[in-house]
Design an enzyme around this catalytic site. Sequence first.
Site, PDB file in Angstrom:
ATOM      1  CG  ASP A  56      -1.753   1.241   1.347  1.00 47.70           C
ATOM      2  OD1 ASP A  56      -2.648   1.440   0.524  1.00 47.70           O
ATOM      3  OD2 ASP A  56      -1.471   2.039   2.256  1.00 47.70           O
ATOM      4  CD  GLU A 128      -3.095  -2.094  -1.327  1.00 46.11           C
ATOM      5  OE1 GLU A 128      -3.389  -0.890  -1.410  1.00 46.11           O
ATOM      6  OE2 GLU A 128      -3.406  -2.805  -0.339  1.00 46.11           O
TER       7      GLU A 128
END
Length: 239
Positions: A56, A128
């Site tokens: 992220d 991610e």
Amino acid sequence: MPTPQQPVMEIERERKLIQLSKKLGYEFQDLNFLQRALTHRSAGSKNNERLEFLGDSLVNFMVADVLFHQFTKLAEGDMSRIRAHLVKGDTLAIIGKEYDLSDYLILGPGELKSGGYRRESIIADSVEAIIAAVYEDGGLDACRAMVMRLYQKRLENLDPKKMGKDPKTRLQEFLQSRNQSLPEYSIISVNGAAHAQEFTVCCYVEMLNTKFEASASSRRKAEQKAAEIALDEIESRNI
């Protein structure tokens, strides 16, 4: 003691990991990183949650870096809006579907039974995690190259004026820029049971003297769809 079936399962899993690695355009030195990135928490304690946390931050940083250097005249607010759109869960899920990630996810029995391999949040989290897995396996340059591959088409076709703005906002801004009356939205009907309602709304654009109708599972979504139809009409007329 291993069963006769285990080696076959391991070979098949490795084959699929190599297949996905080729799709992604990155050859892992250690396929365990990719396997961990694809493993949902429902499948055990060795899952992708920590990689997702790292991924992220990496994707936020790298997309921000591209926007900063590619669009030198964009204001901070516009860059923030565009980045938020590019790294949000919906966009990550679409990217994951482009690489057929659902075919490679490792889920526990409960998630498999409930169709977790189709769940967009799980697919987005895996994207991610894969970004972080590439970083851990190959370093920052390899990770940057991966993010650029994932986002190449989106960055090439990026329109700063539209990216991250919903249709209602875009329609309103278009009309305001031409000193025209703002669109008027009204509900035409609400059908179905309380838990599965369908809203049909009308968007009246005085500039076009036209009503645009659309239906969706909520009033907000229906209004957005109607505004999108109005924008398409404006574009087709070259106004």
